[in-house]
Motif scaffolding. Structure first.
Motif, PDB file in Angstrom:
ATOM      1  N   GLU A 104       0.788  -1.229   0.000  1.00 29.75           N
ATOM      2  CA  GLU A 104       0.000   0.000   0.000  1.00 29.75           C
ATOM      3  C   GLU A 104       0.820   1.280   0.000  1.00 29.75           C
ATOM      4  N   ARG A 105       2.055   1.227   0.504  1.00 28.16           N
ATOM      5  CA  ARG A 105       2.853   2.449   0.576  1.00 28.16           C
ATOM      6  C   ARG A 105       4.093   2.402  -0.312  1.00 28.16           C
ATOM      7  N   LEU A 106       4.792   1.284  -0.310  1.00 28.79           N
ATOM      8  CA  LEU A 106       6.055   1.250  -1.029  1.00 28.79           C
ATOM      9  C   LEU A 106       5.899   1.001  -2.522  1.00 28.79           C
ATOM     10  N   ALA A 107       4.900   0.218  -2.915  1.00 26.58           N
ATOM     11  CA  ALA A 107       4.769  -0.137  -4.330  1.00 26.58           C
ATOM     12  C   ALA A 107       4.666   1.094  -5.237  1.00 26.58           C
ATOM     13  N   PRO A 108       3.781   2.069  -4.946  1.00 22.92           N
ATOM     14  CA  PRO A 108       3.709   3.248  -5.828  1.00 22.92           C
ATOM     15  C   PRO A 108       5.007   4.051  -5.828  1.00 22.92           C
ATOM     16  N   TRP A 109       5.607   4.208  -4.628  1.00 21.39           N
ATOM     17  CA  TRP A 109       6.849   4.982  -4.550  1.00 21.39           C
ATOM     18  C   TRP A 109       7.993   4.288  -5.289  1.00 21.39           C
ATOM     19  N   ALA A 283      21.881   6.388   0.196  1.00 27.30           N
ATOM     20  CA  ALA A 283      21.569   7.804   0.429  1.00 27.30           C
ATOM     21  C   ALA A 283      20.466   8.268  -0.522  1.00 27.30           C
ATOM     22  N   LEU A 284      20.504   7.779  -1.752  1.00 30.21           N
ATOM     23  CA  LEU A 284      19.488   8.143  -2.741  1.00 30.21           C
ATOM     24  C   LEU A 284      18.117   7.615  -2.339  1.00 30.21           C
ATOM     25  N   ILE A 285      18.073   6.373  -1.850  1.00 27.16           N
ATOM     26  CA  ILE A 285      16.818   5.774  -1.388  1.00 27.16           C
ATOM     27  C   ILE A 285      16.254   6.553  -0.210  1.00 27.16           C
ATOM     28  N   GLU A 291      11.170  12.336   0.724  1.00 31.78           N
ATOM     29  CA  GLU A 291      10.455  13.307  -0.101  1.00 31.78           C
ATOM     30  C   GLU A 291       9.087  12.805  -0.559  1.00 31.78           C
ATOM     31  N   ASN A 292       8.977  11.506  -0.830  1.00 33.92           N
ATOM     32  CA  ASN A 292       7.767  10.999  -1.476  1.00 33.92           C
ATOM     33  C   ASN A 292       6.832  10.202  -0.579  1.00 33.92           C
ATOM     34  N   LEU A 293       7.305   9.766   0.587  1.00 29.69           N
ATOM     35  CA  LEU A 293       6.437   9.033   1.505  1.00 29.69           C
ATOM     36  C   LEU A 293       5.943   9.888   2.652  1.00 29.69           C
ATOM     37  N   SER A 294       6.555  11.043   2.866  1.00 29.25           N
ATOM     38  CA  SER A 294       6.101  11.944   3.918  1.00 29.25           C
ATOM     39  C   SER A 294       4.878  12.702   3.429  1.00 29.25           C
ATOM     40  N   PRO A 295       3.913  12.994   4.345  1.00 25.50           N
ATOM     41  CA  PRO A 295       2.686  13.666   3.917  1.00 25.50           C
ATOM     42  C   PRO A 295       2.903  15.110   3.497  1.00 25.50           C
ATOM     43  N   VAL A 296       3.890  15.774   4.097  1.00 27.25           N
ATOM     44  CA  VAL A 296       4.179  17.165   3.760  1.00 27.25           C
ATOM     45  C   VAL A 296       5.614  17.246   3.291  1.00 27.25           C
ATOM     46  N   LYS A 297       5.793  17.662   2.053  1.00 28.74           N
ATOM     47  CA  LYS A 297       7.134  17.736   1.503  1.00 28.74           C
ATOM     48  C   LYS A 297       7.791  19.065   1.864  1.00 28.74           C
ATOM     49  N   ALA A 299       9.640  22.626   1.553  1.00 30.46           N
ATOM     50  CA  ALA A 299       9.322  23.678   0.591  1.00 30.46           C
ATOM     51  C   ALA A 299      10.274  23.693  -0.587  1.00 30.46           C
ATOM     52  N   ASP A 300      11.515  23.214  -0.388  1.00 28.56           N
ATOM     53  CA  ASP A 300      12.499  23.270  -1.461  1.00 28.56           C
ATOM     54  C   ASP A 300      12.502  22.033  -2.343  1.00 28.56           C
ATOM     55  N   VAL A 301      11.532  21.139  -2.116  1.00 29.91           N
ATOM     56  CA  VAL A 301      11.448  19.939  -2.939  1.00 29.91           C
ATOM     57  C   VAL A 301      10.540  20.216  -4.123  1.00 29.91           C
ATOM     58  N   HIS A 302      11.065  20.051  -5.323  1.00 31.63           N
ATOM     59  CA  HIS A 302      10.283  20.323  -6.521  1.00 31.63           C
ATOM     60  C   HIS A 302       9.442  19.111  -6.895  1.00 31.63           C
ATOM     61  N   PRO A 303       8.251  19.322  -7.453  1.00 28.51           N
ATOM     62  CA  PRO A 303       7.413  18.187  -7.851  1.00 28.51           C
ATOM     63  C   PRO A 303       8.137  17.317  -8.873  1.00 28.51           C
ATOM     64  N   ARG A 304       7.879  16.023  -8.767  1.00 29.65           N
ATOM     65  CA  ARG A 304       8.484  15.090  -9.698  1.00 29.65           C
ATOM     66  C   ARG A 304       7.402  14.461 -10.543  1.00 29.65           C
ATOM     67  N   HIS A 305       7.773  14.109 -11.768  1.00 30.24           N
ATOM     68  CA  HIS A 305       6.790  13.537 -12.684  1.00 30.24           C
ATOM     69  C   HIS A 305       7.061  12.051 -12.826  1.00 30.24           C
ATOM     70  N   ALA A 306       6.011  11.262 -12.629  1.00 26.65           N
ATOM     71  CA  ALA A 306       6.207   9.802 -12.716  1.00 26.65           C
ATOM     72  C   ALA A 306       5.123   9.118 -13.500  1.00 26.65           C
ATOM     73  N   GLY A 307       4.415   9.872 -14.328  1.00 26.18           N
ATOM     74  CA  GLY A 307       3.381   9.246 -15.133  1.00 26.18           C
ATOM     75  C   GLY A 307       2.330   8.559 -14.288  1.00 26.18           C
ATOM     76  N   SER A 308       1.996   7.329 -14.644  1.00 29.17           N
ATOM     77  CA  SER A 308       0.923   6.594 -13.965  1.00 29.17           C
ATOM     78  C   SER A 308       1.338   6.066 -12.619  1.00 29.17           C
ATOM     79  N   CYS A 309       2.601   6.244 -12.203  1.00 29.38           N
ATOM     80  CA  CYS A 309       3.042   5.711 -10.911  1.00 29.38           C
ATOM     81  C   CYS A 309       2.654   6.594  -9.757  1.00 29.38           C
ATOM     82  N   LEU A 310       2.316   7.832 -10.002  1.00 28.93           N
ATOM     83  CA  LEU A 310       1.958   8.712  -8.895  1.00 28.93           C
ATOM     84  C   LEU A 310       0.634   8.297  -8.296  1.00 28.93           C
ATOM     85  N   TRP A 311       0.452   8.571  -6.971  1.00 31.00           N
ATOM     86  CA  TRP A 311      -0.776   8.188  -6.289  1.00 31.00           C
ATOM     87  C   TRP A 311      -1.324   9.362  -5.523  1.00 31.00           C
TER      88      TRP A 311
END
Length: 311
Positions: A104-109, A283-285, A291-297, A299-311
């Motif tokens: 439920e959490r890791l698969a989309p990320w 470190a990359l993981i 950035e992507n599993l926390s509910p509030v990102k 302010a300096d994190v830019h949106p990322r594009h992932a096509g159909s993988c985003l949830w």
């Protein structure tokens, strides 16, 4: 104290049995005994004694355990640092997690991460919370995603990612009751995981923090999916992470009830071994998960594009 001897020593600690330990490290039992004897001669102390429970460490053996784990961990770090400096580092990370978190959490990320980092190999291991902690200690996984139990270990770093609500569930056909207080709820029969499991810890904490006696446990089981199925059959009530309900084939056979009081939550955390030099892939993981599993990102994190993988 060679790495080979220390690995053998820790295998005996884990299994408490020479035959099983020898199978793990791929040695004949006589060769395993020789290694332990050589280690004892070097240290000038007996490390194990035989008992009715099997092979158990002496006080000297118990004292060596933490040092053996640290020596092997540092040995691995040194190899990784040299390979990285030489440009020969293998770009791979092994993640460990609970089944419900994985789906439920890791698969989309992870789908998003793979799109952004196609050259990095990922391995995912699913297990119980105790098993994951042991794998972190052994170095067989690089980072664990689980629910926080409040354990503190200076060898590991822990970062909270988000809060997951826990929900009270009952079987749809079991004429579920409404509870106006935790005291009333504590008289109901529950299905729960076994003591020692992180889910059981969350269950116990929900009542303990309110100063209420724990309700009777009708049945203990080793999985959240089984709890949900037993609740659907009318065996008792359940307290489970909401994210687990979406996975269950019994979803249409259960109902969610209001929790009498402040709804309990579980903190989703990631834990990894502290290192002098952090492998670039790990470190990359860690950065991506923050950035992507926390509910509030941040302010300096830019949106990322992932096509159909985003949830």
């Amino acid at each position: 104290m060679t790495p080979r001897h220390l690995k053998t020593f820790l295998a005996v600690i884990r299994h408490g049995n020479l035959t099983r330990a020898a199978a793990e490290v791929n040695l004949a039992q006589s060769s395993l005994s020789d290694q332990i004897q050589a280690l004892e001669e070097e240290l000038g102390a007996e490390l194990f004694v035989r008992s009715r429970q099997g092979v158990v460490p002496t006080p000297a053996g118990a004292a060596l355990k933490a040092y053996a784990e640290e020596i092997l961990a540092l040995n691995g770090e040194a190899k990784d640092a040299v390979r990285s400096a030489a440009g020969n580092a293998e770009q791979s990370v092994i993640l460990g997690t609970l089944e419900t978190i994985a789906a439920e959490r890791l698969a989309p990320w992870l789908c998003l991460f793979r799109r952004q980092n196609p050259g990095l190999a990922l391995k995912l291991k699913v297990g119980g919370s105790g098993e994951l902690h042991a794998q972190l200690q052994q170095g067989s996984i690089d980072v664990a995603f689980t629910f926080d139990r409040g354990y503190e270990d200076v060898r590991f770093a822990t970062r909270r990612l988000c809060s997951e609500p826990l929900v009270l569930i009952a079987g749809r056909n079991a004429q579920p009751s409404s509870f106006d207080s935790l005291v009333a709820l504590s008289a109901a029969h529950f299905i729960a995981t076994e003591a020692g499991c992180v889910y059981r810890h969350l269950f116990d904490t929900a009542f303990a923090e309110a100063g209420v006696t724990l309700p009777p446990i009708a049945t203990e089981t080793d999985s959240i999916a089984t709890i949900i199925r037993l609740v659907a059959s009318g065996t008792g009530y359940g307290l489970v992470p909401r994210l687990a309900i979406g996975l269950s084939p019994a979803r249409n056979d259960i109902v969610e009830l209001s929790w009498p009081g402040k709804p309990p939550v579980a903190s989703l955390v990631m834990t990894w071994r502290r290192r002098r030099v952090q492998p670039p892939a790990l470190a990359l993981i860690l950065q991506s998960a923050s950035e992507n599993l926390s509910p509030v990102k941040p302010a300096d994190v830019h949106p990322r594009h992932a096509g159909s993988c985003l949830w």
